[in-house]
Design an enzyme around this catalytic site. Structure first.
Site, PDB file in Angstrom:
ATOM      1  N   CYS A  15       1.595   1.962  -1.535  1.00 51.43           N
ATOM      2  CA  CYS A  15       2.365   2.117  -2.761  1.00 51.43           C
ATOM      3  C   CYS A  15       1.742   3.188  -3.664  1.00 51.43           C
ATOM      4  O   CYS A  15       1.722   4.351  -3.313  1.00 51.43           O
ATOM      5  CB  CYS A  15       2.536   0.772  -3.464  1.00 51.43           C
ATOM      6  SG  CYS A  15       3.959   0.774  -4.589  1.00 51.43           S
ATOM      7  N   HIS A 104       4.803  -3.019   1.055  1.00 52.01           N
ATOM      8  CA  HIS A 104       3.941  -4.143   0.691  1.00 52.01           C
ATOM      9  C   HIS A 104       4.090  -5.199   1.784  1.00 52.01           C
ATOM     10  O   HIS A 104       5.189  -5.469   2.234  1.00 52.01           O
ATOM     11  CB  HIS A 104       4.352  -4.728  -0.659  1.00 52.01           C
ATOM     12  CG  HIS A 104       4.028  -3.827  -1.799  1.00 52.01           C
ATOM     13  ND1 HIS A 104       3.081  -4.137  -2.734  1.00 52.01           N
ATOM     14  CD2 HIS A 104       4.513  -2.610  -2.142  1.00 52.01           C
ATOM     15  CE1 HIS A 104       3.008  -3.158  -3.611  1.00 52.01           C
ATOM     16  NE2 HIS A 104       3.877  -2.219  -3.273  1.00 52.01           N
TER      17      HIS A 104
END
Length: 163
Positions: A15, A104
Site C-alpha cells: 500500500c 492488503h
C-alpha cells in the site's frame, strides 16, 4: 538507510509502502497533508493521491516478477486492494530487489508464505505454524505501541475520556 543495504536485500512495500518505493508521491488534494514527497526511487513510479481511496476484494496471479522475487512467480493471491492514488510508470528502470502491491492480506495466503519459505530458506516459520508467527508479530507491534504512546491522552483527544 535502504540504499546502503546489500544489493541482495529484498524490499517489499504494501500500500503506502509500495508508493514510497517509487520516485515521488504527490498530494494535490491534501489527503495526507498536501505537497510532494520524494520516494526511495527503487521502482519507476510516481503516485498522485486521489480524493477518495478505492477499496475492493481482489484476486490475482503474480507474473513477470522481478528477479529477487521470482519465487512468487505464478502464485495466486487474494485480499483487499486499497488504492488511494493514480500510479504512473515513468521509466523502464526497475530495481530488481524491490516489489510492491496494493493488496492488503498479501501475506495471509498459505501459497505466499510457502513461496517465501522457499525464497528465504532461513525464514523461521514452521510449515503449518503461520498463525502463531503472525500472533507473535502482532504482540511485538502491540508492545511497541503501548511503550511509545500515551493511550490515556489519545482517548481524551478522540473524545472517549474527559480530562
Amino acid at each position: 538507510a535502504i540504499r546502503k543495504l546489500p544489493k541482495t536485500t529484498r524490499i517489499l512495500g504494501v500500500c503506502g509502502g509500495f508508493q514510497m518505493l517509487g520516485h515521488e508521491v504527490l498530494d494535490p488534494f491534501f489527503v495526507e497533508g498536501g505537497g510532494t514527497e520524494s520516494g526511495l526511487s527503487l521502482l519507476p513510479i510516481r503516485t498522485t493521491l486521489r480524493e477518495e481511496k478505492l477499496a475492493r476484494p481482489s484476486k490475482m496471479r503474480l507474473v513477470n516478477m522481478p528477479k529477487s522475487f521470482e519465487f512468487l512467480e505464478k502464485v495466486t493471491v487474494s485480499g483487499q486492494e486499497v488504492n488511494g492514488g493514480e500510479m504512473e510508470v515513468i521509466s523502464d528502470k526497475v530495481d530488481s530487489r524491490a516489489f510492491g502491491t496494493y493488496l492488503h492480506g498479501f501475506f495471509d495466503e498459505d501459497a505466499v508464505i510457502k513461496a517465501f519459505e522457499r525464497g528465504f530458506e532461513r525464514l523461521e516459520i514452521e510449515e503449518n505454524d503461520f498463525e502463531n508467527f503472525r500472533e507473535i508479530q502482532f504482540d511485538k507491534c502491540k508492545r511497541a505501541l503501548e511503550s511509545s504512546l500515551d493511550f490515556n491522552e489519545i482517548e481524551i483527544i478522540i473524545g472517549m475520556k474527559k480530562r
